[in-house]
Write a protein that holds these residues in place. Structure first.
Motif, short mmCIF file in Angstrom:
data_model
loop_
_atom_site.label_atom_id
_atom_site.label_comp_id
_atom_site.label_asym_id
_atom_site.label_seq_id
_atom_site.Cartn_x
_atom_site.Cartn_y
_atom_site.Cartn_z
N ARG A 44 0.82 -1.22 0.00
CA ARG A 44 0.00 0.00 0.00
C ARG A 44 0.86 1.27 0.00
NH1 ARG A 44 -5.19 -0.70 0.21
NH2 ARG A 44 -5.61 1.45 0.82
N ARG A 45 2.07 1.17 0.47
CA ARG A 45 2.96 2.33 0.43
C ARG A 45 3.27 2.69 -1.03
NH1 ARG A 45 4.99 6.10 4.37
NH2 ARG A 45 6.88 6.98 3.51
N LYS A 46 3.47 1.66 -1.88
CA LYS A 46 3.72 1.91 -3.30
C LYS A 46 2.46 2.46 -3.96
CE LYS A 46 7.88 0.24 -3.00
NZ LYS A 46 7.86 -0.20 -1.60
N ARG A 47 1.30 2.04 -3.49
CA ARG A 47 0.04 2.59 -4.01
C ARG A 47 -0.04 4.09 -3.72
NH1 ARG A 47 -5.47 3.49 -2.42
NH2 ARG A 47 -7.01 2.57 -3.85
N LEU A 48 0.44 4.48 -2.53
CA LEU A 48 0.46 5.90 -2.17
C LEU A 48 1.38 6.68 -3.10
CD1 LEU A 48 -0.15 8.32 -0.34
CD2 LEU A 48 1.61 7.49 1.24
N LEU A 49 2.53 6.12 -3.45
CA LEU A 49 3.45 6.79 -4.38
C LEU A 49 2.77 7.02 -5.72
CD1 LEU A 49 6.85 4.95 -3.70
CD2 LEU A 49 5.83 6.85 -2.46
#
Length: 517
Positions: free
Chosen positions: A365-370
């Motif tokens: 989900r951190r990559k989704r935020l990016l």
């Protein structure tokens, strides 16, 4: 010493610029209780800020104290611990050697927090503490954490952060840079003021209409300043009148460290930091009309401890970062006059594709935020140069501070925004060769998703209000409804499809259904 009755025990060791600190805590009935607290003075900051490196004498001293800390953790029966370092180790040219030796000699893996990580952890605790204040009393606020080597500045609009920037200038670093001038002039405070004006005064803070209503300042020296001013904490924070801060600085600004030390009964090293911290506080007060400052008692260790002892708090922190990073990105995009309807449309489409492809891309989900942040800010470069807007967006995004994002994450965001339907990442290009292979793979996956989403609003007219995404074996089926002319979007989609298939081995297909009955 036997292990205390109760929940699990955790420890946080903080390798700071002038102190090595350890706190051991236990969770009891939902509350974090301190079992032990130790600190040891170190001169790492002085060495790094003046010579650029940590000496092996200091490294041996650090390693020796950490051995002692390990013994104490064993006595308490610590279940888990975390060792973090901030500005001094972050800026040391021989950082790799130091970290390697601490791993070999102490069997400790030290996490060197980036500026943004350190400040965001502290800001999260500041905002949690300030939630007890009435929102109308808080209002728009300038929030700052003054560390030994850096100053963090954030703007809070009453609900979320809308700006975040870190300045490579803290209380200890300020003294180490300018301290040699102090003996040459009785007006050293003028030199400090001029220098701070040249650094802090040039920051373009987003000024709310009517100015900032509150100033929230915290840092290592705040408790000493409050004590000298005769202020007791209330509800975990000090409320100090602005005129008290100004009066205290006026009182000491022409004094030597020896005289400041004698006057307040403090060590000379502390007196140096008190001088520098007050000078920074007085400069920051120029941004705000408030007649007082709010000074919460917060520390880095508590945010880290909470995440270890209260598992759900890690998810709460991740959500805090997500909400405020998105808020800052939108505020920044507005500065560069982006089409918000377009960027929000792209963000929504990109997230739908990302979520449906979860089993294929393996990203968290951190990559989704990016991906969300890149979608919001990808058009910023048009403000600089319409001809080379992609390159301009890349240069802008990789060099800005964004709430909670690391330098590597900002680079990923910049790369996502760098490509449109004409261009794709080149693995053989010089710029890409410098990047670690796992990060190149992440960039390629997110670029493939972003380009597909961006193509769906190529005309910036939101002809598609929404899309449905479905994975069918080796096909990604994207369906939308519209009665408008989408030939441009279909063309752009066809241009982006080959790279998507190259990355994921899945062929994207776009179907537009008419809304006419």
């Amino acid at each position: 010493m036997n292990k205390k009755k109760g929940g699990k025990i955790a420890a946080v060791i903080d390798i700071g610029s002038n102190l090595l600190k350890m706190r051991i805590c236990q969770l009891r009935k939902g509350e974090i209780v301190t079992l032990d607290r130790l600190q040891y003075p170190l001169n790492l900051g002085h060495e790094v800020f003046t010579g650029g490196k940590i000496s092996f004498e200091s490294l041996r001293e650090l390693s020796s104290i950490l051995h002692g800390y390990s013994d104490i953790m064993a006595e308490y029966g610590v279940d888990q611990y975390k060792v973090v370092a901030t500005t001094a180790l972050r800026e040391a040219k021989n950082r790799a050697y130091v970290l390697d030796q601490l791993k070999i000699q102490n069997d400790m893996t030290v996490e060197v927090l980036e500026d943004s990580q350190e400040k965001t952890l502290i800001y999260s605790e500041i905002l949690a503490g300030l939630q007890t204040m009435a929102p109308q009393k808080m209002g728009n606020a300038l929030i700052s954490y003054i560390g030994a080597g850096t100053i963090g500045l954030s703007v809070f609009d009453g609900q979320n952060m809308v700006f975040s920037q870190n300045v490579p200038m803290g209380a200890l670093k300020l003294h180490d840079m300018l301290g040699s001038i102090q003996e040459e002039t009785d007006s050293f405070y003028v030199v400090v003021k001029e220098y701070l004006d040249s650094i802090i005064g040039r920051i373009r803070l987003p000024q709310p209409e009517g100015g900032f209503e509150s100033l929230v300042l915290t840092g290592n020296e705040i408790e000493l300043i409050a004590k000298i001013c005769g202020i007791e904490p209330e509800n975990g924070r000090y409320i100090i009148k602005a005129k008290q801060i100004k009066s205290l600085f006026k009182e000491i600004r022409s004094l030597s460290k020896e005289k400041i030390s004698d006057r307040f009964g403090i060590e000379e090293e502390v007196a140096e930091l008190l001088y520098s911290a007050l000078a920074i506080y007085v400069r920051l007060m120029q941004f705000v009309k408030a007649d007082h400052i709010i000074a919460p008692k917060v520390d880095l260790w508590f945010a880290l401890m909470k995440q270890m002892l209260i598992p759900k708090s890690a998810n709460e922190y991740a959500e805090h970062v997500r909400v405020n990073a998105l808020s800052c990105a939108r505020a920044m995009a507005r500065v560069y006059n982006v089409n918000e309807h377009h960027t929000e449309n792209i963000r929504k489409f990109a997230c739908k594709i990302f979520d449906k492809m979860k089993g294929m891309h393996g990203l968290d989900r951190r990559k989704r935020l990016l991906l969300e942040l890149a979608s919001i800010m990808h058009d910023c470069g048009h403000y600089v140069n319409a001809k080379e807007h992609l390159s301009s967006s890349f240069d802008l995004l990789k060099n800005i501070d964004l709430y909670g994002m690391t330098a590597e994450e900002m680079l990923i965001i910049a790369y996502i925004a760098r490509y449109n339907e004409y261009d794709v990442p080149n693995y053989d290009g010089l710029e890409f060769i410098r990047i670690r292979e796992p990060i190149r793979l992440v960039i390629s996956k997110l670029v493939a998703i972003f380009r597909l989403a961006n193509a769906l609003d190529k005309a910036h007219k939101q002809k598609l209000d929404d899309i449905k995404v479905r994975l069918d074996k080796n096909r990604l089926l994207i369906t939308g409804e519209s009665n408008e002319n989408l030939y441009l979007e279909k063309w752009a989609f066809e241009q982006t499809a080959p790279f998507f298939k190259e990355v994921f081995g899945i062929n994207p297909e776009l179907t537009i259904k008419s809304t006419m009955i």
